[in-house]
Scaffold this active site. Structure first.
Site, PDB file in Angstrom:
ATOM      1  N   HIS A  19       0.840  -1.206   0.000  1.00 29.56           N
ATOM      2  CA  HIS A  19       0.000   0.000   0.000  1.00 29.56           C
ATOM      3  C   HIS A  19       0.881   1.265   0.000  1.00 29.56           C
ATOM      4  CE1 HIS A  19      -3.068  -2.748   2.219  1.00 29.56           C
ATOM      5  NE2 HIS A  19      -3.471  -2.608   0.981  1.00 29.56           N
ATOM      6  N   LYS A  43     -16.293  -7.848  12.344  1.00 28.98           N
ATOM      7  CA  LYS A  43     -15.872  -8.552  13.568  1.00 28.98           C
ATOM      8  C   LYS A  43     -14.505  -9.216  13.397  1.00 28.98           C
ATOM      9  CE  LYS A  43     -20.273  -9.515  15.830  1.00 28.98           C
ATOM     10  NZ  LYS A  43     -21.356  -9.962  14.929  1.00 28.98           N
ATOM     11  N   SER A 130      -2.739  -8.047   3.438  1.00 29.78           N
ATOM     12  CA  SER A 130      -3.038  -7.760   4.849  1.00 29.78           C
ATOM     13  C   SER A 130      -3.393  -9.054   5.584  1.00 29.78           C
ATOM     14  CB  SER A 130      -4.210  -6.781   4.949  1.00 29.78           C
ATOM     15  OG  SER A 130      -3.891  -5.566   4.321  1.00 29.78           O
TER      16      SER A 130
END
Ligand code: PNS
Length: 166
Positions: A19, A43, A130
């Site tokens: 990124h 969540k 990620s």
């Protein structure tokens, strides 16, 4: 004076070196880059959207042409609200293409005046995602060099907090 603004949207949970590389390269083309962190409760996320914004603000604190904020709702509405017409997305490999193609086509249908610019991820960051960074960190692997150091430290702190809670 030109003021070419581009929006770089994403989940950034967490931001990686891939990124960072896309933002730096975008600054060669655009005058300002606004990083838009999707504000969507999840969540399974490691960091809250507010924490991600805070971390990325710290990464870019000495880069006056980069802003970091969260956004809600449709990306194209956010882009227009910023007075921009361009979205930046990084492409790692073939696996990203279908998802990006769908999203971009949908966005163009919603807002024909908003266009998306794709940048190929630099080869040294091709394998970084990620999701895998979080997995490696949670299993005790070294994530140095995959994310900025302050993000690495925040990941370790967050995982330690989570372990203490359970
Ligand atoms: O980092 P990600 O998770 O690949 O980013 C995805 C993101 C935030 C760019 C995408 O989910 C998005 O734009 N969400 C906002 C909702 C929206 O506009 N949806 C319509 C496009 S299909």
């Amino acid at each position: 004076m030109t003021n070419r603004v581009a929006i770089y949207p994403g989940s950034f949970d967490p931001m990686t070196m891939g990124h960072l590389n896309i933002v730096h390269r975008s600054l060669e083309i655009f005058d300002r880059v606004i990083v838009g962190v999707l504000n969507h409760p999840d969540k399974k996320a490691l960091f809250s959207p507010a924490e991600r914004v805070d971390l990325m603000k710290r990464v870019f604190h000495d880069e006056s042409r980069v802003e970091v904020e969260s956004f809600e709702g449709l990306l194209v509405d956010y882009v227009k609200k910023q007075g921009a017409h361009t979205v930046i997305r990084g492409l790692r490999a073939v696996q990203d293409f279908e998802y990006e193609f769908q999203m971009t086509t949908m966005n163009r249908r919603l807002a024909p005046d908003v266009d998306t610019v794709f940048m190929m991820t630099a080869e040294e960051y091709f394998y970084i995602a990620s999701r895998t960074v979080k997995e490696v960190a949670s299993l005790g692997g070294d994530i140095t060099g995959l994310v900025p150091d302050l993000i690495r430290d925040a990941i370790h702190a967050k995982l330690a907090d989570q372990r203490n809670e359970t």
